[in-house]
Scaffold this motif. Sequence first.
Motif, PDB file in Angstrom:
ATOM      1  N   GLN A  64       0.827  -1.206   0.000  1.00 44.22           N
ATOM      2  CA  GLN A  64       0.000   0.000   0.000  1.00 44.22           C
ATOM      3  C   GLN A  64       0.867   1.263   0.000  1.00 44.22           C
ATOM      4  O   GLN A  64       0.491   2.301   0.546  1.00 44.22           O
ATOM      5  N   PHE A  65       2.009   1.134  -0.617  1.00 38.86           N
ATOM      6  CA  PHE A  65       2.990   2.218  -0.683  1.00 38.86           C
ATOM      7  C   PHE A  65       4.002   1.859  -1.757  1.00 38.86           C
ATOM      8  O   PHE A  65       4.312   0.688  -1.966  1.00 38.86           O
ATOM      9  N   ILE A  66       4.504   2.869  -2.451  1.00 41.49           N
ATOM     10  CA  ILE A  66       5.531   2.629  -3.460  1.00 41.49           C
ATOM     11  C   ILE A  66       6.525   3.781  -3.422  1.00 41.49           C
ATOM     12  O   ILE A  66       6.130   4.954  -3.304  1.00 41.49           O
ATOM     13  N   SER A  67       7.806   3.463  -3.482  1.00 41.74           N
ATOM     14  CA  SER A  67       8.858   4.482  -3.432  1.00 41.74           C
ATOM     15  C   SER A  67       9.928   4.135  -4.459  1.00 41.74           C
ATOM     16  O   SER A  67       9.949   3.008  -4.988  1.00 41.74           O
ATOM     17  N   PRO A  68      10.842   5.056  -4.763  1.00 44.52           N
ATOM     18  CA  PRO A  68      11.900   4.761  -5.743  1.00 44.52           C
ATOM     19  C   PRO A  68      12.774   3.570  -5.367  1.00 44.52           C
ATOM     20  O   PRO A  68      13.424   2.986  -6.237  1.00 44.52           O
ATOM     21  N   HIS A  69      12.791   3.197  -4.104  1.00 44.11           N
ATOM     22  CA  HIS A  69      13.616   2.061  -3.683  1.00 44.11           C
ATOM     23  C   HIS A  69      13.227   0.770  -4.408  1.00 44.11           C
ATOM     24  O   HIS A  69      14.072  -0.087  -4.642  1.00 44.11           O
ATOM     25  N   SER A  70      11.950   0.664  -4.778  1.00 42.82           N
ATOM     26  CA  SER A  70      11.493  -0.564  -5.446  1.00 42.82           C
ATOM     27  C   SER A  70      12.084  -0.713  -6.844  1.00 42.82           C
ATOM     28  O   SER A  70      12.091  -1.810  -7.396  1.00 42.82           O
ATOM     29  N   LEU A  71      12.583   0.381  -7.440  1.00 39.28           N
ATOM     30  CA  LEU A  71      13.170   0.329  -8.774  1.00 39.28           C
ATOM     31  C   LEU A  71      14.695   0.281  -8.737  1.00 39.28           C
ATOM     32  O   LEU A  71      15.347   0.321  -9.785  1.00 39.28           O
ATOM     33  N   SER A  72      15.271   0.209  -7.561  1.00 43.41           N
ATOM     34  CA  SER A  72      16.718   0.358  -7.419  1.00 43.41           C
ATOM     35  C   SER A  72      17.482  -0.840  -7.971  1.00 43.41           C
ATOM     36  O   SER A  72      16.939  -1.919  -8.199  1.00 43.41           O
ATOM     37  N   LEU A  73      18.769  -0.621  -8.179  1.00 49.19           N
ATOM     38  CA  LEU A  73      19.659  -1.689  -8.639  1.00 49.19           C
ATOM     39  C   LEU A  73      19.692  -2.832  -7.642  1.00 49.19           C
ATOM     40  O   LEU A  73      19.773  -4.005  -8.038  1.00 49.19           O
ATOM     41  N   ALA A  74      19.614  -2.505  -6.359  1.00 47.82           N
ATOM     42  CA  ALA A  74      19.626  -3.552  -5.329  1.00 47.82           C
ATOM     43  C   ALA A  74      18.451  -4.497  -5.497  1.00 47.82           C
ATOM     44  O   ALA A  74      18.576  -5.709  -5.312  1.00 47.82           O
ATOM     45  N   GLY A  75      17.278  -3.951  -5.866  1.00 48.61           N
ATOM     46  CA  GLY A  75      16.108  -4.800  -6.090  1.00 48.61           C
ATOM     47  C   GLY A  75      16.301  -5.738  -7.264  1.00 48.61           C
ATOM     48  O   GLY A  75      15.953  -6.923  -7.191  1.00 48.61           O
ATOM     49  N   SER A  76      16.857  -5.225  -8.365  1.00 46.94           N
ATOM     50  CA  SER A  76      17.115  -6.073  -9.533  1.00 46.94           C
ATOM     51  C   SER A  76      18.144  -7.152  -9.203  1.00 46.94           C
ATOM     52  O   SER A  76      17.988  -8.312  -9.599  1.00 46.94           O
ATOM     53  N   ALA A  77      19.200  -6.772  -8.481  1.00 44.43           N
ATOM     54  CA  ALA A  77      20.233  -7.742  -8.118  1.00 44.43           C
ATOM     55  C   ALA A  77      19.678  -8.815  -7.189  1.00 44.43           C
ATOM     56  O   ALA A  77      20.031  -9.999  -7.295  1.00 44.43           O
ATOM     57  N   GLU A  78      18.807  -8.424  -6.282  1.00 39.85           N
ATOM     58  CA  GLU A  78      18.206  -9.375  -5.346  1.00 39.85           C
ATOM     59  C   GLU A  78      17.355 -10.399  -6.091  1.00 39.85           C
ATOM     60  O   GLU A  78      17.410 -11.603  -5.807  1.00 39.85           O
ATOM     61  N   MET A  79      16.577  -9.946  -7.071  1.00 38.54           N
ATOM     62  CA  MET A  79      15.752 -10.856  -7.853  1.00 38.54           C
ATOM     63  C   MET A  79      16.602 -11.775  -8.727  1.00 38.54           C
ATOM     64  O   MET A  79      16.294 -12.956  -8.896  1.00 38.54           O
ATOM     65  N   LEU A  80      17.677 -11.225  -9.281  1.00 38.31           N
ATOM     66  CA  LEU A  80      18.586 -12.054 -10.077  1.00 38.31           C
ATOM     67  C   LEU A  80      19.230 -13.125  -9.208  1.00 38.31           C
ATOM     68  O   LEU A  80      19.419 -14.269  -9.641  1.00 38.31           O
ATOM     69  N   LEU A  81      19.547 -12.762  -7.972  1.00 36.00           N
ATOM     70  CA  LEU A  81      20.108 -13.719  -7.024  1.00 36.00           C
ATOM     71  C   LEU A  81      19.123 -14.845  -6.743  1.00 36.00           C
ATOM     72  O   LEU A  81      19.522 -16.020  -6.642  1.00 36.00           O
ATOM     73  N   MET A  82      17.840 -14.521  -6.623  1.00 40.07           N
ATOM     74  CA  MET A  82      16.826 -15.554  -6.404  1.00 40.07           C
ATOM     75  C   MET A  82      16.811 -16.562  -7.543  1.00 40.07           C
ATOM     76  O   MET A  82      16.754 -17.777  -7.319  1.00 40.07           O
ATOM     77  N   VAL A  83      16.858 -16.063  -8.771  1.00 39.91           N
ATOM     78  CA  VAL A  83      16.806 -16.944  -9.943  1.00 39.91           C
ATOM     79  C   VAL A  83      18.038 -17.837 -10.002  1.00 39.91           C
ATOM     80  O   VAL A  83      17.942 -19.051 -10.209  1.00 39.91           O
ATOM     81  N   ILE A  84      19.217 -17.245  -9.820  1.00 34.60           N
ATOM     82  CA  ILE A  84      20.464 -18.005  -9.922  1.00 34.60           C
ATOM     83  C   ILE A  84      20.589 -19.007  -8.784  1.00 34.60           C
ATOM     84  O   ILE A  84      21.010 -20.150  -8.985  1.00 34.60           O
ATOM     85  N   ALA A  85      20.213 -18.600  -7.568  1.00 28.90           N
ATOM     86  CA  ALA A  85      20.314 -19.496  -6.418  1.00 28.90           C
ATOM     87  C   ALA A  85      19.359 -20.673  -6.536  1.00 28.90           C
ATOM     88  O   ALA A  85      19.703 -21.809  -6.193  1.00 28.90           O
ATOM     89  N   GLY A  86      18.143 -20.417  -7.000  1.00 23.99           N
ATOM     90  CA  GLY A  86      17.151 -21.485  -7.096  1.00 23.99           C
ATOM     91  C   GLY A  86      17.389 -22.428  -8.255  1.00 23.99           C
ATOM     92  O   GLY A  86      17.162 -23.630  -8.150  1.00 23.99           O
ATOM     93  N   GLY A  87      17.844 -21.876  -9.369  1.00 23.94           N
ATOM     94  CA  GLY A  87      18.074 -22.702 -10.551  1.00 23.94           C
ATOM     95  C   GLY A  87      17.440 -22.090 -11.785  1.00 23.94           C
ATOM     96  O   GLY A  87      16.248 -22.292 -12.014  1.00 23.94           O
TER      97      GLY A  87
END
Length: 323
Positions: A218-241
């Motif tokens: 129920q809130f959105i800020s520029p942090h959701s578009l940050s490089l850290a968010g993209s890297a975190e999601m990429l980490l999920m994909v690589i770690a899981g398979g």
Amino acid sequence: MALVLATAPYWLGGDYYINLATQVLIAALFALSLNLLVGYAGLVSLGHAGYLGLSAYTSAWLVLNLKWGHLAAAAGALGFTGLMAAVFGLVALRASGLSFLMITLALGQVLWGLAYRWASVTGGDNGLSGLTRPAPFGLDLNDARAFYWFALVVFVLVFVAVRVLVHSPFGATIRGTRDQPRRMSTLGYDVWRIRWLTFTASGVLGGVAGLMYVYYQQFISPHSLSLAGSAEMLLMVIAGGPGTLVGPIAGAALVVLLKNVASAYIDRWIMLLGIVFVLIVMFVPGGIVPGLQRLWTRLRAGVPRVDANAALAADPVALEKAP
């Protein structure tokens, strides 16, 4: 597995754990969208969080400023996100490999900069707040259990759609452009167009995750578009398979649990996450799910198979009782 997920709110306990399970579903939803690009098309992106933020901001702005309903705002947000993904694909797919990675990073940073600086629209660093959750069929999603089931339904729909896509003939061409692009081009396939369609579809699915994210927070800020968010999601994909359907889900569960549970006990939980990732790369380089599949195959191969006839011959009593 479906029964476990459907009944999770009853055996998880309090709202904290139900909300944690909801966060896992939303993260898994976003990881699935990125996996379509990384795992199946072989295109590594570091700007995918831009689509989550773009969809969330668009939906929030339409609801707060134009007073659109949630359904119309969601449709408008997904349409706009898909359009931007298609345009970004025209730019990013002019390159490949490291150059493609850097272009996606740059495009993601452009969106982050707009969200941060265009304060009259995005609220700047303060973001957009005062949002409400939708009420499909009169269901009150402010309840933790109700929102979990809502997130589960959306997740299942997206999971089934991705599964149908990757197992379709078009899904085979996506994997072909990843493994043998020159051969696919020789056979008459338009490799660039296949990658562009995959890029766009991945962006739209990332937009679905953005809608679920803004409904939950129920809130959105520029942090959701940050490089850290993209890297975190990429980490999920690589770690899981990457390139598996269940892998991103396992990776999302790992990262979200470490982020929320381990951080309560360890101040430097990011360092712990880094150590876990290094261990995964060292011992299960293909990811958690492929590693477990290999382990299961080895265990099955190591179990001696019993010949029924030989067993009966070795046991005269059993041989007499045998028909």
